[in-house]
Design an enzyme around this catalytic site. Sequence first.
Site, PDB file in Angstrom:
ATOM      1  N   ASP A  39      43.297  29.422  42.902  1.00  0.00           N
ATOM      2  CA  ASP A  39      42.028  29.652  43.379  1.00  0.00           C
ATOM      3  C   ASP A  39      40.831  28.858  43.986  1.00  0.00           C
ATOM      4  OD1 ASP A  39      38.893  30.832  42.879  1.00  0.00           O
ATOM      5  OD2 ASP A  39      40.306  32.625  41.870  1.00  0.00           O
ATOM      6  N   HIS A  79      34.413  30.749  41.313  1.00  0.00           N
ATOM      7  CA  HIS A  79      35.292  32.154  41.667  1.00  0.00           C
ATOM      8  C   HIS A  79      36.235  30.918  40.370  1.00  0.00           C
ATOM      9  CE1 HIS A  79      38.447  35.053  42.245  1.00  0.00           C
ATOM     10  NE2 HIS A  79      36.764  35.218  41.831  1.00  0.00           N
ATOM     11  N   ASN A 163      40.057  46.836  45.275  1.00  0.00           N
ATOM     12  CA  ASN A 163      38.462  47.878  45.499  1.00  0.00           C
ATOM     13  C   ASN A 163      38.144  47.931  46.776  1.00  0.00           C
ATOM     14  OD1 ASN A 163      38.144  49.658  43.605  1.00  0.00           O
ATOM     15  ND2 ASN A 163      36.438  48.612  43.208  1.00  0.00           N
ATOM     16  N   SER A 224      38.563  40.531  40.432  1.00  0.00           N
ATOM     17  CA  SER A 224      39.177  39.356  40.173  1.00  0.00           C
ATOM     18  C   SER A 224      38.631  38.725  39.065  1.00  0.00           C
ATOM     19  CB  SER A 224      38.228  37.981  41.095  1.00  0.00           C
ATOM     20  OG  SER A 224      37.471  38.226  42.131  1.00  0.00           O
TER      21      SER A 224
END
Lengths: 271, 263
Positions: A39, A79, A163, A224
């Site tokens: 990440d 994130h 998505n 995520s």
Amino acid sequence: MTTVGGDEVTSRSRRSTYFELGNGWRTAAGRGVSVAVIDSGIDTSHPDLSGRIRGSVEARMENKKVVFDPSVAGDSAGHGTACAGIILGIAPEAEVYSVKVLGSGGLGDGHAFLAGLEYAIKQRYQVINLSLGTTKPQFFAPLHDLLDRAYLAGCVVVAAANNLPHPSFPSVFSSSLISVIKSEQTDPRKFGFRYGEVIELTAPGVNVRTTWPGGGYRNLTGNSFACPHIAAIIALLLEEHPDLTPFEVKSALYSIAQENERARESGDAGK
Amino acid sequence: MSENLRMPGNENPELSSKIQRLIETVDIANLLVEPLTRSIERLLSASATALNASEASVLIRDGDEGDLRFLAAIGTVAEQLMNMRIPAGKGIAGFVMSSGQPMAVSDVGVEEAFYAEVDKATGFSTQMILATPLRHNDEIIGVLEYINRPGAPPWEPFSPEEMDKAALCGEAVASLVSAYESAKLFRDLGEKMIETDEDLDLDAVRAWLRQIRDAADHREMLELALLLREVAGRGEPERLICKELLESIIRYSDSKSETSYLG
């Protein structure tokens, strides 16, 4: 040791195929299970994460190749820190490793992401959390190859669906990895299954409160954040059943999810 | 252009003529760039209403390193955002750009590095954000963001349904951004081509360019392009009439050239 496609097949794939799932995993903590977070890096100074991240590396370009160096760069986007917080919230004793592939100039083109996955497979991390994806068709074949290598090496790769109206790789590969989409469920142990869908598992991904760089917390929404919930559940399963192959992990997740869905239908789950 | 003006420092009439045609195309592309950004803004307004967001902006990639810059924005600080850039991978927009994953944050904090900078510069307070990637031909070309809700907080967080809506709006915005980038690329290429030729006397070339652009027929051509753009924006019946009229003119012109009595 047998080799397939240049990779060693782990000995555990040749043991008995029968195992009893039981309920031990529900109270497990992920002890001794390594989980790689590929990440934007992890803020290892966050009070909830401090001393709990076993290693951090970051991608760097050298002569047009991606190499990994030990990292103290932390997390410029937030994130990776959010994903690590979710994993350690559910599996507090999991051994989390940060593989930073996003964050600095020139790395966001997919090559670093693939290199990060290859690095994690070479390190034989048992669970690999991929809350990222790529829509570039040129990465389709190399990613497929890497996922097959992970599968044969016994690494369980968990990927987030995107998505969006376009397919994203690798989340649309269905055989060798576990793909997750967000749901409004809140209990991580009561995740769901979408029978017949390419993205099979559903997990909490709406307004999830988790760690954020700088010592704080954020409420986040996205696939995520569903992905690390399942990565953590796998760490619990692997603590209880360390020899599970990726195929068996998938079967175990399916049977737990079925049980959860049945309980939901009868109205006593997800509360 | 009726008469070929010779480019200073270059005696090749064919090249001069090619460059003149390039300039015509570049000027028309410039005319198109502006309405494209206006269309993006209109789409931002409509989608912000649908998502019940108070501000919206489009960031596009800037250079090869993954940096972002604001291309269009609506809301109270729209104008101030236009000059701002976000370094690669930084903040939520930077992450969405480099990871391709949409995300929403319902409590953006004051300490969050990038937004703190933007908010400090604009006097705005970012509290909620929904960011989704803009994709065109399998490439991520930018990020679409929705910020805050109208009225005073507390606000409901962005819902999964609103994230899906944003992704669909992103499809339309990405097509417009791509058209904008193509027009801009063409313009930049033309300018670059002239700048990088070291043998050219730049002042003379600039004067030459001015001469071309000031020429009556060049201006008339641009006015025609503007008229066409105006008609195309009026609606389907106007577009059809315009197309038929133009085709009739071409047919008339063709027939005239075959049987010309005027010589």
